[in-house]
Scaffold this active site. Structure first.
Site, PDB file in Angstrom:
ATOM      1  N   SER A  29       0.826  -1.204   0.000  1.00  0.00           N
ATOM      2  CA  SER A  29       0.000   0.000   0.000  1.00  0.00           C
ATOM      3  C   SER A  29       0.864   1.260   0.000  1.00  0.00           C
ATOM      4  O   SER A  29       1.893   1.304   0.676  1.00  0.00           O
ATOM      5  CB  SER A  29      -0.870  -0.026   1.261  1.00  0.00           C
ATOM      6  OG  SER A  29      -1.655   1.125   1.334  1.00  0.00           O
ATOM      7  N   THR A  48      -9.995   2.983 -15.165  1.00  0.00           N
ATOM      8  CA  THR A  48      -8.988   3.949 -15.620  1.00  0.00           C
ATOM      9  C   THR A  48      -7.925   4.134 -14.545  1.00  0.00           C
ATOM     10  O   THR A  48      -8.248   4.309 -13.365  1.00  0.00           O
ATOM     11  CB  THR A  48      -9.667   5.308 -15.929  1.00  0.00           C
ATOM     12  OG1 THR A  48     -10.630   5.084 -16.966  1.00  0.00           O
ATOM     13  CG2 THR A  48      -8.657   6.348 -16.384  1.00  0.00           C
ATOM     14  N   CYS A  60     -11.691   0.491  17.218  1.00  0.00           N
ATOM     15  CA  CYS A  60     -12.524   1.374  18.039  1.00  0.00           C
ATOM     16  C   CYS A  60     -13.933   1.430  17.462  1.00  0.00           C
ATOM     17  O   CYS A  60     -14.102   1.706  16.292  1.00  0.00           O
ATOM     18  CB  CYS A  60     -11.967   2.784  18.042  1.00  0.00           C
ATOM     19  SG  CYS A  60     -10.323   2.851  18.713  1.00  0.00           S
TER      20      CYS A  60
HETATM   21  C1  LIG Z   1      -1.088  -5.438   7.322  1.00  0.00           C
HETATM   22  C2  LIG Z   1      -2.071  -4.541   6.643  1.00  0.00           C
HETATM   23  N1  LIG Z   1      -2.811  -5.023   5.631  1.00  0.00           N
HETATM   24  C3  LIG Z   1      -3.703  -4.265   4.983  1.00  0.00           C
HETATM   25  C4  LIG Z   1      -3.911  -2.947   5.325  1.00  0.00           C
HETATM   26  C5  LIG Z   1      -4.918  -2.136   4.567  1.00  0.00           C
HETATM   27  O1  LIG Z   1      -4.247  -1.261   3.703  1.00  0.00           O
HETATM   28  P1  LIG Z   1      -5.017  -0.156   2.852  1.00  0.00           P
HETATM   29  O2  LIG Z   1      -5.215   0.987   3.783  1.00  0.00           O
HETATM   30  O3  LIG Z   1      -4.064   0.200   1.747  1.00  0.00           O
HETATM   31  O4  LIG Z   1      -6.264  -0.743   2.348  1.00  0.00           O
HETATM   32  C6  LIG Z   1      -3.176  -2.407   6.380  1.00  0.00           C
HETATM   33  C7  LIG Z   1      -3.409  -1.024   6.828  1.00  0.00           C
HETATM   34  O5  LIG Z   1      -3.680  -0.748   7.977  1.00  0.00           O
HETATM   35  C8  LIG Z   1      -2.218  -3.217   7.055  1.00  0.00           C
HETATM   36  O6  LIG Z   1      -1.488  -2.750   8.050  1.00  0.00           O
END
Ligand SMILES: Cc1ncc(COP(=O)(O)O)c(C=O)c1O
Length: 383
Positions: A202, A243, A329
């Site tokens: 990400s 896109t 939370c």
């Molecule tokens: C281990 C892990 N996987 C997936 C995600 C989700 O990522 P995104 O915010 O890009 O959807 C996160 C984000 O908190 C994460 O820490």
């Protein structure tokens, strides 16, 4: 001048690197073309930027640029990997091996797939959050199509033995997916050497923009047969129609280029600050202990339990530092973290645990302040 609150929640998200912002800006305005426009300069310019970004991402994880699929983030990448492969393999093969300490973006996908006939094995990690490759191997069945094990845990930082798990997945002809959202940019990741077939990452966890991510899909394995979850114009060789978001992709590419260049330096710098913070708190605050693996751990994170304290009050009292409880939370209550519970903490101790995560903009004075501040707050709560 110190700014409050001090940001110590880099595992939740990172500020955008200014160099990333600068690289992105022209693609919102001047170079606004659609990369799918093949017949004019506007489209070519956008396509050129996408090609460069693909190379920058691929280089960081040692992939081939054509194995990079841009998505809206790691949540989408995880959905695409698991649902896309399930659709390809079921009903003959329907078994997935994963961990209870995974992010909800894996666990909730597994729950969804279970309703569609998938069999899910959640392997029990040890008290540091580690899973042994032998336990993974034992769980493989004739109908297993996927092992999905995160590279590094977002709450406690524990880094799994990815290369060994990758090797045994290959030996048993099972695909291996890793959610490497927290690892890429913080530690070196090599999809070839570690036998990774699919990897999620990400942008916003490595000083890039939010809303952009990648699914790496090994072009030489069965991973390439995953079924797209978004139908449409067959962009990105059909893996993900829609896109392309050029400015965000340019930003992600730039963030990867910077991460590759700075990785060792930033890892050393954050580890040093994290260690000081951790040792300072453990030394000055009674009843504290660390969660996660002490050595095999992300360099920037420290998850600390404060025994005997009320977790909600503790978090509420930390007005001058931005940290996280690692808990989901909800408006009514704070649920104890599923990760901490999975590694054996009681509800009370899990709730009284705080995740501190530092980053490349964290300073020495941030750390010095935080140690004394945490000590003061905890003492006041014990009165
Ligand atoms: C281990 C892990 N996987 C997936 C995600 C989700 O990522 P995104 O915010 O890009 O959807 C996160 C984000 O908190 C994460 O820490």
């Amino acid at each position: 001048m110190m700014k409050y609150p001090i940001y110590l929640d880099y595992n939740a998200t990172c500020p955008l690197d200014e160099r990333v912002l600068k690289a992105m800006l022209p693609y919102f305005s001047e170079h606004f073309g659609n990369p799918a426009s093949r017949s004019h300069l506007f489209g070519w310019k956008a396509q050129e930027a996408i090609d460069i970004a693909r190379e920058q991402v691929a280089e960081l994880i040692h992939a081939n640029p054509k194995e990079i699929v841009f998505t809206s983030g790691a949540t989408e990448s995880n959905n695409l990997a698991l649902k896309g492969l399930f659709e390809h393999f079921s009903p003959e093969k329907n078994h997935i091996i994963t961990l209870p300490t995974e992010h909800k973006a894996i666990l909730d996908v597994c729950l969804h797939l279970e309703k569609l006939g998938a069999e899910i094995t959640l392997l029990q990690p040890d008290s540091s959050g580690m899973i042994s490759p032998e336990a993974v191997e034992k769980a493989i069945r004739p109908n297993t199509f996927l092992i999905s094990i995160m590279y590094a845990n977002n709450e406690i930082g524990t880094i799994q033995d990815i290369a060994k798990i990758g090797a045994l997945a290959k030996k048993h002809n099972v695909l291996f997916h890793t959610d490497a959202t927290q690892a890429v940019g913080k530690v070196s990741v090599d999809v070839r050497e570690e036998n990774i077939d699919l990897l999620s990452m990400s942008g916003h966890k490595l000083y890039g923009p939010k809303g952009i991510g990648v699914l790496y899909v090994n072009a030489k394995s069965d991973a390439k047969n995953l079924v797209a979850q978004m139908d449409g114009g067959r962009h990105q060789r059909g893996f993900r129609s829609g896109t392309l978001n050029v400015p965000l992709i340019v930003g992600l590419g730039k963030a990867c280029e910077i991460a590759q260049f700075e990785l060792k330096k930033v890892a050393k710098q954050t580890e040093n600050l994290r260690n000081q913070l951790e040792q300072g708190i453990l030394q000055h605050v009674a009843g504290t202990s660390i969660n996660g693996h002490i050595e095999k751990r992300l360099p920037n994170v420290s998850n600390i339990s404060f025994e005997g304290l009320d977790g909600e009050r503790l978090l509420d009292s930390f007005k001058e530092i931005a940290v996280s409880s690692g808990s989901a939370c909800t408006s009514a209550s704070i649920e104890p973290s599923h990760v901490l519970k999975s590694i054996g903490l009681s509800d009370e101790l899990a709730q009284a645990s705080i995740r501190f995560s530092v980053g490349k903009y964290t300073t020495q004075s941030d750390i010095d302040f935080t140690i004394h501040y945490v000590k003061e707050i905890v003492e006041s709560l014990k009165l």
